[in-house]
Design an enzyme around this catalytic site. Structure first.
Site, PDB file in Angstrom:
ATOM      1  N   ASP A   1      39.297  10.163  61.281  1.00  0.00           N
ATOM      2  CA  ASP A   1      39.339  11.301  62.195  1.00  0.00           C
ATOM      3  C   ASP A   1      37.980  11.466  62.879  1.00  0.00           C
ATOM      4  OD1 ASP A   1      39.897  14.183  63.097  1.00  0.00           O
ATOM      5  OD2 ASP A   1      41.710  13.746  61.945  1.00  0.00           O
TER       6      ASP A   1
ATOM      7  N   HIS B   1      37.771  18.963  63.841  1.00  0.00           N
ATOM      8  CA  HIS B   1      39.148  18.569  63.553  1.00  0.00           C
ATOM      9  C   HIS B   1      39.271  17.893  62.193  1.00  0.00           C
ATOM     10  CE1 HIS B   1      42.876  16.130  64.091  1.00  0.00           C
ATOM     11  NE2 HIS B   1      43.270  17.130  64.850  1.00  0.00           N
TER      12      HIS B   1
ATOM     13  N   ASN C   1      52.070  15.934  69.803  1.00  0.00           N
ATOM     14  CA  ASN C   1      52.298  17.324  70.220  1.00  0.00           C
ATOM     15  C   ASN C   1      52.876  17.434  71.629  1.00  0.00           C
ATOM     16  OD1 ASN C   1      51.148  17.959  67.794  1.00  0.00           O
ATOM     17  ND2 ASN C   1      49.312  18.909  68.631  1.00  0.00           N
TER      18      ASN C   1
ATOM     19  N   SER D   1      48.742  17.410  63.759  1.00  0.00           N
ATOM     20  CA  SER D   1      47.527  17.039  63.018  1.00  0.00           C
ATOM     21  C   SER D   1      47.410  17.815  61.726  1.00  0.00           C
ATOM     22  CB  SER D   1      46.280  17.312  63.865  1.00  0.00           C
ATOM     23  OG  SER D   1      46.082  16.330  64.842  1.00  0.00           O
TER      24      SER D   1
END
Length: 609
Positions: free
Chosen positions: A195, A236, A328, A407
């Site tokens: 990530d 994130h 998404n 996520s």
């Protein structure tokens, strides 16, 4: 005429051959289809949502194992442009890249590289991003803390952590975390978070996030800045890692789902949340080579990439379960890497258990998990975890933020995979099978896959799968011991009935053979139906086994197989492909039990002269 007693070895060998002949048929039935889609032509890479997802003049190359700098130079001469290793670690991961002067030159070079025997995979460079924008979260206040750690609507009898904001984590109650924690908390499992990095320790890059002081970390790597400190400069990755293993029961903040698992922080995405296929592919291989059991990738893009697909295949073959966010887009069309056949695609649901408004869906969805939905629950409908963000004034905010997105759904599935791994189930196909078989059923499958993930169900199923084999081993050991003692006592009493060795062996075979078969083929193989049936004794009878001794032995073998099948069916652990539900096996189980006991009774009935 009195029938002959004793064995007929030829028939038993023929039955073994018949059994083995059924295996390839069962495996062919099981066959797994490629879940990805064909890549478009190199020149045809339209922007998606106004963003470019490809660098048409750059190529990433995955060399086959054993190739070194000489091979790299030779490939450079082949295409007329020098190749360079992608990072300082690339001599181990063998990922290289090159830049061409034009798209036309890229087409020619790519064709030459893909045809070369030294190259495992080659493709143009693709970009992948975190699906969520964190700007809104960074510039809005955190949720108002609540100090009551008990959830008024929660009637679970499971263990509850003392984290003061745990009651705001509706998502953990949805997946039955408290019940799961009574079975396992993930100890021993390693989850690689590929990530934006994780705020895991104090360094020149930044401070450790406040609620990660007791989280266990193993060595990671920063593929963006190319050093050993994969710090999160975006926010994130830390949030994602928090869902998996944020420090729990430490009287601070919130809880993580597999909080005794270790996090392997790997940074592949920039401050802006974007990274290349070359970097991500290299990170996947590095994680697999450094002991990761599970990889979580809460990132994605619209286009497949051959080098990333090869990296996922490599990791899975090394025993890594790869969990990915579906995307998404709010429409059909699972993104990559989630859509690769070697990855587990996760869609998102909100507080009411319905598909979130933003969640991508499609045929590749394997399972659904809480991702949040603020259209349903407002700020409280998000997934609350600790992370570090930068506000509009540039100040670092180390606080608790509610995010939403696939996520956030993906790390729920990765955490449950860690719980399963901690129970001893480590093969990626078996881990996925446990996740899907134990899921809370919800349809349709293109939106929810096998259903909403169930941490408690998965932990218990994994414990049963692993523990049942051990229990049956000791049962069989007890059988042999008991029969030995019985034979000794009979001889001491003057009986001519000695140690019933072959009968005990036949019963033991029936109890243990299905476990061996499952261990060999994996939990999802339809070939397991061979062991979870009376096929072997039935085949021997069909081939003419009719002597008194043979029928008695086949009766004991049928009893063992029948007991094994019935036990696993009642516990919901029958290891057959996930598309076959437990209750769909009812006709199969009933037929085998009836026939199995018929064989047993036939074998125990005295033969007529």
């Amino acid at each position: 005429m009195r029938e002959k007693s004793g064995f007929a070895p030829g028939r038993w060998l023929a039955a073994a051959g018949l059994t083995l002949a059924v295996v390839p048929i069962a495996l062919a039935w099981q066959g797994t289809a490629w879940r990805g889609s064909a890549a478009p032509a190199v020149r045809d890479w339209p922007a998606v949502n106004g963003e470019s997802w490809v660098s048409p003049n750059e190529i990433v190359v995955q060399l086959k194992p054993g190739n070194d700098g000489d091979a790299l130079n030779a490939l450079g001469r082949l295409v007329g442009t020098p190749l360079a290793w992608n990072s300082p670690l690339a001599t181990a991961t063998e990922v290289a890249h090159l830049t061409l002067p034009s798209a036309a030159a890229t087409v020619s070079a790519l064709a030459a590289l893909q045809a070369d025997s030294r190259v495992e995979a080659a493709d143009v460079v693709h970009y992948y991003r975190t699906p969520e924008s964190l700007t809104e979260a960074a510039n809005s206040p955190a949720l108002t803390p609540q100090t009551d750690a008990a959830n008024p609507g929660d009637d679970s009898a499971g263990w509850k952590p003392n984290d003061p904001r745990y009651n705001e984590q509706w998502n953990l109650r949805m997946v039955k975390a408290e019940e799961a924690w009574s079975v396992t908390r993930g100890k021993g499992a390693i989850v690689a978070v590929i990530d934006t990095g994780v705020a895991s320790s104090d360094s020149k890059k930044g401070k450790r996030a406040r609620d990660f002081g007791e989280t266990k970390f193993v060595k990671g790597y920063d593929f963006v800045f190319r050093d050993d400190t994969p710090y999160d400069d975006n926010g994130h990755g830390t949030h994602v890692a928090g869902t998996i293993a944020e420090s729990t029961d430490n009287k601070e903040g919130v809880a993580g789902l597999a909080f005794e698992a270790a996090i392997m922080p790997i940074k592949v995405l920039s401050t802006g949340g974007s990274g290349s296929s070359a970097t991500i592919a290299e990170a996947i291989r590095w994680a697999a080579d450094h002991g990761a059991n599970v990889i979580n990738m809460s990132l994605g893009g619209p286009y497949p990439d051959k080098v990333m697909a090869a990296a996922c295949e490599y990791a899975k073959k090394k025993g890594v379960t790869i969990i990915c966010a579906a995307g998404n887009s709010g429409r059909e069309g699972v993104g990559y890497p989630a859509a690769y056949k070697d990855c587990v695609a996760v869609s998102a649901v909100g507080p009411k258990g319905d598909l979130s408004f933003y969640s991508t869906w499609g045929k590749q969805i394997a399972i659904a998990a809480p991702g949040g939905d603020k259209q349903v629950g407002g700020e409280a409908g998000g997934i609350l975890q600790n992370t570090v963000l930068r506000g509009q004034d540039g100040a670092v905010l180390d606080d608790y933020f509610a995010f939403q997105g696939t996520s956030m759904a993906s790390p729920h599935a990765a955490a449950v995979a860690a719980l399963v791994v901690a129970q001893g189930v480590k093969d990626p196909d078996d881990v996925q099978c446990v996740l899907q078989k134990s899921a809370q059923k919800k349809g349709p499958s293109d939106k929810y896959g096998a259903g909403i993930i169930d941490a408690a169900g998965a932990a218990k199923l994994a414990a049963n799968v692993y523990g049942d084999g051990i229990a049956r081993f000791w049962i069989v050991a007890g059988l042999f011991t008991g029969c030995g003692v019985l034979g000794y006592l009979r001889r001491k009493a003057g009986s001519n009935l000695g140690y019933p060795f072959w009968g005990t062996t036949a019963l033991a075979f029936g109890l243990l053979f299905p476990d061996w078969l499952t261990g060999y083929f994996g939990m999802t193989a339809h070939a397991n139906l061979i062991g979870h049936s009376i096929l072997i004794p039935g085949a021997l009878i069909a081939l003419g086994a009719s002597s008194k001794t043979e029928r008695r032995l086949l009766g004991w073998m049928a009893l063992g197989l029948t007991l094994h099948l019935g036990w696993e069916f009642l516990r919901g652990t029958t290891p057959v492909g996930v598309e076959i539900g437990t209750w769909q096996l009812v006709p199969w189980v009933v037929a085998n039990v009836v026939i199995g006991f018929s064989i047993l009774l036939s074998g125990l009935t005295p033969a007529r002269d």
